[in-house]
Motif scaffolding. Structure first.
Motif, short mmCIF file in Angstrom:
data_model
loop_
_atom_site.label_atom_id
_atom_site.label_comp_id
_atom_site.label_asym_id
_atom_site.label_seq_id
_atom_site.Cartn_x
_atom_site.Cartn_y
_atom_site.Cartn_z
N THR A 151 40.60 43.33 35.35
CA THR A 151 39.52 43.80 35.87
C THR A 151 40.06 44.81 37.01
OG1 THR A 151 38.87 41.97 37.33
CG2 THR A 151 37.35 42.32 35.70
N VAL A 152 39.61 46.16 36.88
CA VAL A 152 39.99 46.92 38.06
C VAL A 152 38.97 47.58 38.31
CG1 VAL A 152 41.40 49.17 38.38
CG2 VAL A 152 42.25 47.24 36.83
N LEU A 153 38.46 47.78 39.83
CA LEU A 153 37.52 48.61 40.30
C LEU A 153 38.02 50.07 40.54
CD1 LEU A 153 34.62 48.42 41.50
CD2 LEU A 153 35.61 48.48 43.86
N MET A 154 37.54 51.05 39.92
CA MET A 154 37.90 52.38 39.86
C MET A 154 37.32 53.08 41.46
SD MET A 154 39.97 52.80 37.50
CE MET A 154 40.35 54.32 36.66
N LEU A 155 38.00 53.18 42.22
CA LEU A 155 37.61 53.30 43.53
C LEU A 155 38.20 54.59 44.00
CD1 LEU A 155 36.11 52.07 46.12
CD2 LEU A 155 38.45 51.24 46.75
N SER A 156 37.03 55.49 44.63
CA SER A 156 37.54 56.97 44.98
C SER A 156 37.38 56.82 46.50
CB SER A 156 36.95 58.20 44.34
OG SER A 156 35.64 58.06 44.89
N THR B 296 40.77 27.33 49.04
CA THR B 296 39.85 28.26 48.29
C THR B 296 40.50 29.57 48.38
OG1 THR B 296 37.68 29.18 48.58
CG2 THR B 296 38.75 28.80 50.52
N MET B 297 40.31 30.44 47.60
CA MET B 297 40.79 31.77 47.48
C MET B 297 40.51 32.42 48.72
SD MET B 297 37.65 33.68 45.46
CE MET B 297 37.03 34.90 46.72
N ASP B 298 41.05 33.54 49.20
CA ASP B 298 40.87 34.16 50.43
C ASP B 298 39.50 35.07 50.32
OD1 ASP B 298 41.32 34.78 53.06
OD2 ASP B 298 43.26 35.73 52.66
N PHE B 299 38.92 35.38 51.50
CA PHE B 299 37.91 36.29 51.46
C PHE B 299 38.46 37.69 51.36
CE2 PHE B 299 38.29 34.46 55.84
CZ PHE B 299 38.50 35.41 56.42
N ASP B 300 37.56 38.64 51.17
CA ASP B 300 38.00 39.97 51.11
C ASP B 300 38.47 40.29 52.67
OD1 ASP B 300 38.19 42.69 50.91
OD2 ASP B 300 36.10 43.20 51.05
N PRO B 301 39.74 40.78 52.68
CA PRO B 301 40.34 40.92 53.90
C PRO B 301 39.68 41.83 54.74
CG PRO B 301 41.99 41.14 52.29
CD PRO B 301 40.72 40.94 51.64
N LYS C 265 39.00 44.02 45.88
CA LYS C 265 37.94 44.33 45.20
C LYS C 265 38.12 44.45 43.62
CE LYS C 265 35.79 46.38 49.24
NZ LYS C 265 36.80 46.06 50.43
N ASP C 266 39.25 44.36 43.32
CA ASP C 266 39.40 44.35 41.68
C ASP C 266 39.07 42.94 41.28
OD1 ASP C 266 40.44 46.89 41.57
OD2 ASP C 266 42.52 46.40 41.85
N CYS C 267 38.93 42.08 42.34
CA CYS C 267 39.21 40.55 41.61
C CYS C 267 37.87 39.67 42.41
CB CYS C 267 40.23 40.08 42.04
SG CYS C 267 41.66 40.89 42.16
N PRO D 157 34.88 34.92 43.53
CA PRO D 157 35.62 35.82 42.75
C PRO D 157 34.72 36.34 41.59
CG PRO D 157 35.35 33.32 42.17
CD PRO D 157 34.83 33.45 43.63
N ASN D 158 35.29 37.41 40.89
CA ASN D 158 34.81 37.65 39.73
C ASN D 158 35.27 37.11 38.48
OD1 ASN D 158 37.10 38.77 39.34
ND2 ASN D 158 36.56 41.13 38.99
N ASP D 159 35.07 37.32 37.38
CA ASP D 159 35.62 36.70 35.92
C ASP D 159 37.08 36.48 36.03
OD1 ASP D 159 32.92 36.61 35.38
OD2 ASP D 159 33.27 37.64 33.50
N TYR D 160 37.58 37.58 36.33
CA TYR D 160 39.31 37.69 36.42
C TYR D 160 39.74 36.67 37.26
CZ TYR D 160 44.01 39.61 37.28
OH TYR D 160 45.08 39.73 37.46
#
Ligand code: GAL
Length: 808
Positions: free
Chosen positions: A491-496, A723-728, A779-781, A788-791
């Motif tokens: 997964t990739v978030l296409m961010l502008s 646990t995974m880290d939260f969004d920094p 945010k890709d993940c 987490p997302n699916d990835y």
């Protein structure tokens, strides 16, 4: 139907037939609303089969134009016979369309199933001996002169059913009918016979496929039809209507001590305004609620005779008190659902039957019994205020098993004030839960009356109404990211940001891009046209069809700004040859000797995941009910384990409670884990704890969980997930607690690592997620700052697999 050639229908009754399909109220039992596919439920003259925890509803499909059959001297309105539909539900509120259980045929007027004929009132029962589902229904010609009972059979509750043919039981006419299966598995066909003047009850053969030679003539010359039969406290109750075609009339109920015995009429089963026309409806079925003995739902049709396809339904819950039926269609139906003891003055439904309003005195209980499955998440809230003086008491959720043993209780003590306050509980059901009692109790020292309002109960939180089939390839999804040359659907978030072209980064430098797709996989993008690749970067072109997210989408000013990125990523499948340089999960099976032994000998295995929302699978695609409906990391892991060790007897239980703190885990470990005697417990807390617990406190709670389990199940082994880290970006640098939060998360991983010993291993998702975030972006993940997302959930599943599968 109206017996042909007879009795004039009182025309004023016709006026009372109401139509239309009122909108479904969310969460309210019934079939007025739409199914899971957004279509109005088309099931008239219904019957319900309760099988293996699911309600299967069968009914006549009424569609097409209504016409008056020529040459009849009564209101013989018809639509083409549409066959029998089937819907399923766990809660009687949300319905999944299961398709056509019995299809009609066209262009074959001699066939019972031809659309020119009549297929009505289908009822299905299950035969334990033959393990077949048997459907009986009324088969007729459009002038109702055929008067047969038809039978069909299937191996599955929802069908399709194979039509076997129709009979006149013992040569007797059979029109409006029902089927009743008794506790001793004896089944009976109950039908209007003798020109609709008299009802018959005929026992069915052991396989339920044919009538026997014996029958009981009941309600002789009383012209009853539309039979709905149920049993309560050893007595049989039969509700019927008078024969007046599609027009409603007053219901009658009859009671017997045995099906083949004497039936005694008891008068109208309905009471109150509208009872003279059965509330403008005609009986079809009475459902016994399995989980609340003594509670029933009366089901009826509101026929729209000149537009039959627009006929409506009426469902009324009721209770039987001392053999007396008082089915009432007013807003007080809530009363039937409530158990009261002490001084409870009244329980009125405000908007619907789940919202009581009551005055509760001292030493009183107002409670409701609800069916709850093990590990279901539920929430109960109620508003209370003291009317005079103050009241002390508690709100509670108590869980019971099928032998009425109390398994666990959650309670909230309160002292009422003059203003409304909310009380209630949110939690999950422990194993072996059969039902819960939910309510409030006041203590005996109460000085005043407690006023309660706005009862709110949510069951099965987070469970999609319908379980969808996963649309991604799970074998590909489980190819270890650190150990294969092809990455599937990264997964990739296409961010502008600041008006620049949207883009993102891949984890590896691609050799070859195999596909770039929308998250639901329904659309594929083209290189050059929609995107360009440079090294690890993927950029959106200016005319691209790719959905991108603008940087302004995220709140950068406020701390703890939530966001939801579900389905906004693209999926990139590519080959690469550069290696993974981040932390690598390694095989630690040597430290879980009992588990490994069981896996190798293919012994039955029970694994429990115990944690919070991430563990439960929150915000991955199956949880959010969006394609590709990927299962939780626990399920992915269990699936992989079954594959790797080549056997299926591995049970995965998800005992995680979204929002749970590790202290909840410690308090309740015995109740949630021990009864199942787990071989392995995957402990996954932390994401709700970093706000308050230091690593040392966290460690103590984890130790408590382990020791409580070991006390009763010494052989249980553990995987502790950091646990995974939260969004920094979630917690701003200006937040004075930031370093506390960050050091807690980082500290948890250290204490969990320290706890590794024989029987306990650790998976460090904290370092791993940090490594991934630094090569791509968080945010890709992640779907939101904490989940987490699916990835990323695939990383979880793959890494746990690697811990216990040497060659992975
Ligand atoms: C009703 C009967 C319906 C249908 C209708 C035809 O009385 O209950 O199922 O047969 O007559 O007029």
């Amino acid at each position: 139907m109206q017996k042909f050639f007879s009795v004039t229908v009182c025309s004023c009754l016709c006026m009372l037939v109401t139509m239309a399909q009122p909108d479904k109220q969310q969460g309210k039992i019934g079939i007025q609303g739409k199914d899971d596919q957004g279509n109005f439920i088309n099931a008239h003259g219904v019957g319900i089969l309760y099988f293996s925890g699911t309600y299967y509803l069968f009914g006549e499909i009424k569609k097409g134009n209504t016409y008056l059959v020529p040459g009849q001297n009564w209101e013989d309105y018809r639509v083409p016979a549409g066959g029998v539909s089937c819907y399923s539900s766990k809660d009687l509120a949300q319905w999944k369309y299961e398709g056509i259980a019995l299809s009609p045929v066209t262009g074959d007027p001699d066939n019972d199933l031809d659309t020119s004929r009549v297929i009505e009132r289908p009822k299905v029962i299950y035969n334990e001996r033959t393990r077949k589902f048997i459907m009986w229904m009324h088969m007729d010609k459009s002038d109702y002169s055929f008067a047969h009972a038809g039978v069909a059979v299937s191996d599955r509750p929802e069908g399709p059913y194979k039509y076997l043919g129709s009979v006149r039981p013992n040569g007797q006419e059979s029109r409006d009918m029902t089927v009743f299966k008794d506790d001793n598995d004896k089944a009976y066909l109950v039908y209007a016979s003798e020109n609709n003047n008299t009802m018959h009850i005929c026992p069915l053969s052991e396989d339920y496929l044919s009538p026997t030679s014996n029958f009981n003539r009941i309600l002789i010359d009383q012209r009853r039809e539309a039979p709905a039969l149920f049993k309560h406290n050893g007595k049989y109750f039969l509700i019927t209507s008078l024969c007046s075609g599609w027009s409603p009339n007053a219901a009658l109920y009859s009671v017997a001590d045995s099906m083949m015995g004497k039936w005694e009429n008891r008068g109208n089963s309905c009471t109150g305004p509208g009872s003279d026309t059965t509330f403008a409806a005609q009986s079809s079925f009475v459902l016994s609620l399995q989980e609340t003995p003594g509670s029933f739902i009366f089901m009826a049709d509101r026929w729209n005779k000149t537009n039959l396809a627009h006929s409506g339904y009426l469902w009324i819950p009721f209770r039987v008190e001392q053999d007396v039926l008082k089915i009432q269609n007013n807003n007080e139906i809530a009363d039937h659902f409530w158990d009261k003891s002490g001084r409870v003055r009244s329980v009125n439904a405000m908007a619907d039957q789940w919202r009581p309003e009551a005055w509760v005195g001292a030493a009183s209980i107002l409670q409701q019994r609800v069916h709850v499955d093990p590990y279901a998440v539920l929430q109960f809230a109620i508003k209370i205020k003291g009317e005079e003086g103050s009241s002390k008491g508690k709100s509670f959720i108590q869980f019971y098993d099928s032998a009425d043993r109390k398994l666990l209780e959650y309670k909230n003590n309160f002292t009422s004030a003059q203003a409304f306050q909310q009380t209630g509980n949110y939690t999950e059901a422990p194993p072996y839960t059969h039902y819960a009692m939910i309510g409030i109790e006041t203590d005996s020292s109460n000085s005043g009356t407690l006023y309660v309002d706005s009862f709110h109960l949510e069951l099965n939180i987070g469970e999609p109404a319908v379980r969808r089939t996963t649309t991604c390839n799970l074998d590909q999804y489980m190819r270890p990211f650190w150990n294969s040359d092809t990455v599937f659907n990264e997964t990739v978030l296409m961010l502008s940001d600041s008006g620049k072209a949207a883009g993102g980064r891949l984890l590896y430098t691609p050799d070859h891009i195999i596909s770039v797709r929308r998250f639901d996989m329904a659309e594929e993008y083209k290189k050059g046209q929609d995107y360009n690749i440079q090294g690890r970067s993927i950029q959106r072109t200016s005319h691209s069809g790719i959905t991108s997210v603008d940087g302004n989408f995220f709140d950068k000013k406020n701390d703890l700004a939530w966001f939801n990125l579900q389905s906004r990523w693209i999926l990139v499948t590519y080959t690469h040859h550069d290696p993974w340089t981040g932390p690598r999960p390694v095989f630690k099976g040597d430290r879980l000797p009992l588990l490994m032994k069981k896996l190798k000998s293919k012994s039955s295995l029970t694994i429990i995941g115990y944690g919070m929302s991430i563990t439960r699978g929150m915000n991955i695609s199956s949880y959010d009910d969006v394609p590709p409906y990927m299962p939780s990391y626990l399920e992915l892991f269990a699936r992989q384990l079954r594959k790797k060790y080549e056997y299926t007897d591995i049970t995965m239980v998800n005992a995680a409670l979204p929002g749970a703190l590790v202290s909840w885990g410690a308090d309740n470990a015995d109740a949630y884990l021990n009864p199942l005697h787990p071989d392995l417990v995957i402990i996954d807390f932390g994401m709700n704890d970093f706000w308050r617990y230091t690593p040392e406190e966290f460690k103590k709670y984890i130790q408590t969980i382990i020791s409580k389990v070991k006390e009763k199940n010494p052989g249980t082994e553990f995987i502790l997930i950091s646990t995974m880290d939260f969004d920094p970006a979630y917690i701003l640098d200006t937040d004075k607690n930031k370093s506390f939060y960050v050091s807690n998360i980082q500290g948890y991983k250290k204490v969990l690592r320290e706890m590794e010993t024989s029987g306990i291993i650790n998976l460090d998702m904290t370092s791993l997620s940090d490594a991934i975030y630094s090569r791509k972006k968080a945010k890709d993940c992640i779907t939101n700052p904490l989940h987490p997302n699916d990835y990323l959930a695939r990383w979880y599943a793959q890494c746990i697999t690697a811990l216990v599968c040497r060659s992975y």
